[in-house]
Design a protein around this motif. Structure first.
Motif, PDB file in Angstrom:
ATOM      1  N   UNK A 192       0.819  -1.212   0.000  1.00  0.00           N
ATOM      2  CA  UNK A 192       0.000   0.000   0.000  1.00  0.00           C
ATOM      3  C   UNK A 192       0.859   1.271   0.000  1.00  0.00           C
ATOM      4  N   UNK A 193       2.177   1.096  -0.024  1.00  0.00           N
ATOM      5  CA  UNK A 193       3.059   2.259   0.069  1.00  0.00           C
ATOM      6  C   UNK A 193       3.138   2.733   1.513  1.00  0.00           C
ATOM      7  N   UNK A 194       3.966   3.717   1.754  1.00  0.00           N
ATOM      8  CA  UNK A 194       4.103   4.322   3.086  1.00  0.00           C
ATOM      9  C   UNK A 194       4.482   3.289   4.149  1.00  0.00           C
ATOM     10  N   UNK A 195       5.140   2.187   3.742  1.00  0.00           N
ATOM     11  CA  UNK A 195       5.562   1.154   4.690  1.00  0.00           C
ATOM     12  C   UNK A 195       4.468   0.168   5.073  1.00  0.00           C
ATOM     13  N   UNK A 196       3.295   0.245   4.445  1.00  0.00           N
ATOM     14  CA  UNK A 196       2.167  -0.624   4.792  1.00  0.00           C
ATOM     15  C   UNK A 196       2.028  -1.770   3.783  1.00  0.00           C
TER      16      UNK A 196
END
Length: 167
Positions: A106-110
């Motif tokens: 999901x981007x942003x480390x997720x």
């Protein structure tokens, strides 16, 4: 009068920069929110129940205490499993004990993982939106019955998925 017009033009140009910056910031926030897992991977209309929560538990297979890195939600075989946030499928296939698995970045480390599926509806590289069906519930891999094993990872560390379910 010309001085006032020039002053208004300068003020207008300054405001334009502020509004452009504000719009960019709001778009970034909207993207972050859309990319943050925020719903249950099963529709609210589906009868389901939690069979195992995140945290330490006694393994139903070994009898030993172990960290259960996700949330197990049971329902009928074939129940649609949904993406919990916008993202890109980085893995869709057989993954050891999890059986047929989907992983979404999901981007942003997720990242989220959905295991024990009967059928995968998406393939690696597909882009998905929150609420879009990605798989059908099953009991593949090491499983005691039809359910989805749902994980949320933040910067590579498994976290409690229930903290991300707002519905």
């Amino acid at each position: 009068m010309h001085e006032h017009i020039e002053e208004i033009d300068r003020a207008s140009a300054g405001q334009q920069k502020v509004f452009t910056s504000l719009l960019k910031s709001l778009e970034d926030q909207q993207n972050l929110l859309a990319s943050t897992p925020a719903i249950c991977p099963l529709s609210r209309d589906v009868k389901s129940w939690v069979t195992s929560r995140f945290g330490y538990r006694k393994s139903p297979f070994t009898g030993r205490r172990e960290l259960h890195k996700g949330l197990d939600i049971a329902s009928r075989k074939g129940t649609p499993i949904m993406a919990t946030a916008d993202g890109v499928i980085t893995f869709a296939g057989q993954k050891g004990l999890l059986g047929k698995t989907i992983v979404i970045d999901h981007g942003h480390g997720m990242k989220t993982r959905y295991g024990h599926n009967q059928k995968l509806l998406k393939k690696r590289g597909d882009t998905v939106k929150r609420g879009e069906p990605i798989a059908l519930m099953g009991s593949s891999g090491r499983s005691t019955g039809p359910h989805t094993h749902y994980e949320v990872h933040l910067n590579g560390i498994p976290v409690n998925p229930e903290k991300y379910m707002l519905n």
